[in-house]
Motif scaffolding. Structure first.
Motif, mmCIF file in Angstrom:
data_model
loop_
_atom_site.group_PDB
_atom_site.id
_atom_site.type_symbol
_atom_site.label_atom_id
_atom_site.label_comp_id
_atom_site.label_asym_id
_atom_site.label_seq_id
_atom_site.Cartn_x
_atom_site.Cartn_y
_atom_site.Cartn_z
ATOM 1 N N THR A 1 0.833 -1.195 0.000
ATOM 2 C CA THR A 1 0.000 0.000 0.000
ATOM 3 C C THR A 1 0.868 1.246 0.000
ATOM 4 O O THR A 1 0.595 2.219 -0.712
ATOM 5 N N PHE A 2 1.937 1.210 0.790
ATOM 6 C CA PHE A 2 2.861 2.345 0.805
ATOM 7 C C PHE A 2 3.442 2.579 -0.583
ATOM 8 O O PHE A 2 3.426 3.703 -1.104
ATOM 9 N N TRP A 3 3.980 1.527 -1.209
ATOM 10 C CA TRP A 3 4.655 1.695 -2.502
ATOM 11 C C TRP A 3 3.690 2.141 -3.594
ATOM 12 O O TRP A 3 4.062 2.907 -4.487
ATOM 13 N N ASN A 4 2.452 1.685 -3.530
ATOM 14 C CA ASN A 4 1.480 2.072 -4.557
ATOM 15 C C ASN A 4 0.964 3.488 -4.362
ATOM 16 O O ASN A 4 0.842 4.259 -5.319
ATOM 17 N N MET A 5 0.684 3.879 -3.114
ATOM 18 C CA MET A 5 0.083 5.189 -2.869
ATOM 19 C C MET A 5 1.115 6.316 -2.869
ATOM 20 O O MET A 5 0.777 7.467 -3.158
ATOM 21 N N CYS A 6 2.346 5.998 -2.537
ATOM 22 C CA CYS A 6 3.379 7.039 -2.457
ATOM 23 C C CYS A 6 4.231 7.125 -3.721
ATOM 24 O O CYS A 6 5.065 8.032 -3.845
ATOM 25 N N ASN A 7 4.031 6.196 -4.636
ATOM 26 C CA ASN A 7 4.810 6.197 -5.872
ATOM 27 C C ASN A 7 4.688 7.540 -6.603
ATOM 28 O O ASN A 7 3.587 8.043 -6.822
ATOM 29 N N GLY A 8 5.838 8.143 -6.936
ATOM 30 C CA GLY A 8 5.850 9.394 -7.679
ATOM 31 C C GLY A 8 5.811 10.642 -6.821
ATOM 32 O O GLY A 8 6.054 11.737 -7.321
ATOM 33 N N HIS A 9 5.509 10.507 -5.545
ATOM 34 C CA HIS A 9 5.461 11.673 -4.654
ATOM 35 C C HIS A 9 6.864 12.015 -4.158
ATOM 36 O O HIS A 9 7.561 11.166 -3.604
ATOM 37 N N ALA A 10 7.260 13.272 -4.333
ATOM 38 C CA ALA A 10 8.567 13.749 -3.875
ATOM 39 C C ALA A 10 8.392 14.693 -2.698
ATOM 40 O O ALA A 10 7.341 15.319 -2.539
ATOM 41 N N GLY A 11 9.456 14.803 -1.874
ATOM 42 C CA GLY A 11 9.412 15.688 -0.724
ATOM 43 C C GLY A 11 8.410 15.213 0.308
ATOM 44 O O GLY A 11 7.428 15.889 0.588
ATOM 45 N N THR A 12 8.634 14.025 0.861
ATOM 46 C CA THR A 12 7.659 13.422 1.769
ATOM 47 C C THR A 12 8.262 13.146 3.144
ATOM 48 O O THR A 12 9.455 12.904 3.286
ATOM 49 N N ILE A 13 7.396 13.150 4.144
ATOM 50 C CA ILE A 13 7.742 12.775 5.510
ATOM 51 C C ILE A 13 6.985 11.497 5.865
ATOM 52 O O ILE A 13 5.771 11.420 5.650
ATOM 53 N N VAL A 14 7.698 10.498 6.365
ATOM 54 C CA VAL A 14 7.080 9.282 6.890
ATOM 55 C C VAL A 14 7.136 9.367 8.416
ATOM 56 O O VAL A 14 8.198 9.611 8.990
ATOM 57 N N ILE A 15 6.001 9.185 9.080
ATOM 58 C CA ILE A 15 5.922 9.311 10.535
ATOM 59 C C ILE A 15 5.223 8.078 11.090
ATOM 60 O O ILE A 15 4.164 7.683 10.590
ATOM 61 N N ALA A 16 5.805 7.446 12.113
ATOM 62 C CA ALA A 16 5.234 6.231 12.697
ATOM 63 C C ALA A 16 5.208 6.334 14.218
ATOM 64 O O ALA A 16 6.156 6.837 14.835
ATOM 65 N N LYS A 17 4.123 5.856 14.809
ATOM 66 C CA LYS A 17 4.005 5.812 16.266
ATOM 67 C C LYS A 17 4.246 4.381 16.726
ATOM 68 O O LYS A 17 3.570 3.450 16.288
ATOM 69 N N VAL A 18 5.234 4.197 17.627
ATOM 70 C CA VAL A 18 5.684 2.872 18.044
ATOM 71 C C VAL A 18 4.733 2.291 19.091
ATOM 72 O O VAL A 18 4.320 2.980 20.022
ATOM 73 N N THR A 19 4.406 1.017 18.944
ATOM 74 C CA THR A 19 3.547 0.333 19.904
ATOM 75 C C THR A 19 4.251 0.200 21.254
ATOM 76 O O THR A 19 5.412 -0.180 21.324
ATOM 77 N N GLY A 20 3.535 0.512 22.318
ATOM 78 C CA GLY A 20 4.070 0.299 23.658
ATOM 79 C C GLY A 20 4.839 1.464 24.231
ATOM 80 O O GLY A 20 4.719 1.774 25.417
ATOM 81 N N THR A 21 5.651 2.142 23.416
ATOM 82 C CA THR A 21 6.476 3.245 23.931
ATOM 83 C C THR A 21 5.927 4.618 23.562
ATOM 84 O O THR A 21 6.329 5.627 24.142
ATOM 85 N N ASP A 22 5.029 4.659 22.578
ATOM 86 C CA ASP A 22 4.470 5.919 22.058
ATOM 87 C C ASP A 22 5.533 6.823 21.445
ATOM 88 O O ASP A 22 5.318 8.021 21.264
ATOM 89 N N GLU A 23 6.712 6.263 21.131
ATOM 90 C CA GLU A 23 7.718 7.038 20.404
ATOM 91 C C GLU A 23 7.174 7.411 19.028
ATOM 92 O O GLU A 23 6.423 6.655 18.413
ATOM 93 N N ILE A 24 7.586 8.584 18.554
ATOM 94 C CA ILE A 24 7.225 9.011 17.202
ATOM 95 C C ILE A 24 8.512 9.084 16.386
ATOM 96 O O ILE A 24 9.368 9.938 16.621
ATOM 97 N N LEU A 25 8.648 8.145 15.433
ATOM 98 C CA LEU A 25 9.839 8.058 14.598
ATOM 99 C C LEU A 25 9.486 8.444 13.172
ATOM 100 O O LEU A 25 8.326 8.324 12.750
ATOM 101 N N GLY A 26 10.486 8.899 12.421
ATOM 102 C CA GLY A 26 10.183 9.261 11.046
ATOM 103 C C GLY A 26 11.404 9.525 10.202
ATOM 104 O O GLY A 26 12.549 9.420 10.661
ATOM 105 N N GLY A 27 11.143 9.862 8.949
ATOM 106 C CA GLY A 27 12.208 10.165 8.005
ATOM 107 C C GLY A 27 11.712 11.077 6.898
ATOM 108 O O GLY A 27 10.509 11.065 6.562
#
Length: 488
Positions: free
Chosen positions: A348-374
């Motif tokens: 789903t990620f590869w299909n929906m984000c294909n061709g999009h430039a200048g993007t931020i990926v943000i994820a919330k970690v289970t258990g720790t509530d850390e917010i990681l990204g790139g």
């Protein structure tokens, strides 16, 4: 009162699968090096599905009174699940990939296991809708080759009426089965102009007859008869009297010979006297809905980060030494994908984000509530023939401060040649966005980032300055991908 002991009954029958003494059937599935043999009992097979009843009736018996059935088009993995269902009435799909569940549904239908097939069909619609959308072409064409899967057909046709270009503009539209095309044309709510439907139907019909001349002026009477015969199920479903006069004259008239004489006369009459009754059947116009925009509500742009976070990320993108004010953020964060809405399958990620430039990926970690990204300044690309390292000086990964974490961590790329990984089609079913040498990677072997704790933040720091978390393996609660767009 009656006492029911179905669990014990299931357990006892399941034990028969390991019985190597009383079996009288051998079933060979798959082919070549993957071919595998299973032993079974004819009385169980016959009473559980009519498919084996017929196959065993036709199968020859050897000198040991054993019959062999060969089914080369079913994999050993799928058939093992089928056998457990036949004997024990249990199918455990908890750890199975969605593709395996889909293939199991197809096999269950082929083996006349209606109960299992319908159960899996409903499960896919209810819980794996994002996977079904992602694999639209694959699934849609296959289910319309069968008389079954009514719920899936309804599911896909409901999508098509809103987004008809998914099918009409697809590269393989002309290979669509006639039953599928007819089912679409029957819809009163198909969201497309009638003249475009006519154009697509003509194109489909011509493509079924490769001997037809490319120049319409060269067509013989027989050529028109051929096209009319091909389209005999489709032509009555066109809403001719709701096509503009101009389009009737320019686009329908060249093919008037495939229409009935009465219909063409009535169309001509309608052009001149639109209010007079005609003899031909007049279908009602399709209901083209005009979307009504709801009142604007200032909803949060993200379910994971806030304005303060977006100000901090914007500052990192612009390499500012001070953080932007939350009231003076120079970028809009435009949502491309949210896992809780669109699904957590890596594809789903590869299909929906294909061709999009200048993007931020943000994820919330289970258990720790850390917010990681790139941050990826380049365009994601799902068309790589092999796994490819992508070079950039401007990417970075990060961990954001939360109520439990005092300070954010910014880690810029230090080895530009290994800034990102773009995966080939085989790996896209397992690996999502990857920054550096797995220094921030969303991954799942079961097509769901929330389930198997295979998301990864390596501590090698080969490609980025520093580690953004001490939590090496993890699953996530949710994730979002935003396109970062400069405000005017």
């Amino acid at each position: 009162m009656s006492f029911k002991f179905f669990d014990k009954l299931s357990q006892d029958f399941s034990k028969l699968l390991n019985d190597k003494k009383q079996y009288n059937v051998v079933i060979e599935v798959d082919k070549g090096e993957n071919m595998k043999s299973f032993t079974a009992h004819s009385v169980v097979l016959c009473y559980r599905t009519s498919y084996f009843d017929k196959e065993l009736e036709d199968a020859a018996m050897n000198e040991n009174h054993i019959k062999t059935i060969i089914i080369p088009n079913i994999s050993a993995q799928i058939f093992e699940i089928v056998l457990r269902y036949i004997y024990g009435g249990i199918v455990n799909i908890e750890n199975e990939e969605t593709k395996t569940i889909y293939e199991l549904m197809i096999v269950a239908n082929e083996l006349n296991m209606d109960e299992l097939s319908r159960k899996l069909e409903n499960y896919l619609i209810e819980f794996k809708a994002s996977w079904l959308r992602t694999h639209f072409s694959l699934v849609y064409r296959l289910i319309f080759a069968s008389n079954e899967f009514k719920c899936l057909k309804q599911f896909y046709n409901d999508i098509i009426v809103k987004h008809p270009n998914l099918i009409f503009e697809s590269e393989d539209f002309t290979s669509l089965q006639e039953t599928a095309l007819v089912s679409i044309l029957k819809r009163d709510d198909l969201q497309i102009e009638e003249i475009k439907i006519w154009d697509y139907v003509i194109r489909w019909g011509i493509s079924q007859n490769l001997t037809l001349p490319t120049n319409l002026e060269e067509w013989s009477k027989e050529n028109f008869i051929t096209l009319k015969t091909t389209l005999q199920q489709c032509l009555p479903l066109i809403r001719y009297f709701h096509i503009s006069d101009k389009d009737i004259w320019e686009k329908v008239k060249p093919y008037k010979k495939i229409l009935g004489k009465q219909l063409w006369e009535d169309l001509n009459q309608h052009l001149i006297f639109p209010n007079q009754p005609v003899k031909s059947l007049v279908l009602s116009a399709r209901i083209i809905s005009t979307p009504v925009l709801p009142p604007r509500v200032n909803k949060p742009f993200s379910t994971i980060i806030n304005e303060e976070h977006s100000a901090e990320i914007s500052s990192w993108i612009d390499r500012k030494s001070t953080i932007y004010s939350s009231k003076n953020i120079p970028y809009d964060f435009q949502l491309i994908l949210r896992g809780s809405k669109n699904g957590f399958d890596p594809k789903t990620f590869w299909n929906m984000c294909n061709g999009h430039a200048g993007t931020i990926v943000i994820a919330k970690v289970t258990g720790t509530d850390e917010i990681l990204g790139g941050y990826n300044p380049l365009a994601w690309d799902n068309s790589n023939a092999e796994n490819t390292k992508i070079e950039t000086n401007d990417s970075f990964i990060f961990s954001l401060k939360t109520d439990n974490i005092k300070n954010s961590i910014l880690s810029r790329v230090k080895n530009k040649s290994g800034a990102l990984w773009y995966y080939d089609s085989n790996f896209q079913s397992i690996d999502g966005p990857c920054f550096g040498n797995r220094e921030f990677l969303l991954r799942s072997d079961v097509s769901d980032f929330t389930r198997d704790k295979l998301c990864y933040c390596g501590c090698i720091c080969a490609d980025y300055e520093k580690s953004i978390t001490t939590n090496k393996y993890f699953s996530i609660v949710d994730y979002e991908v935003f396109k970062i767009v400069k405000k005017h």
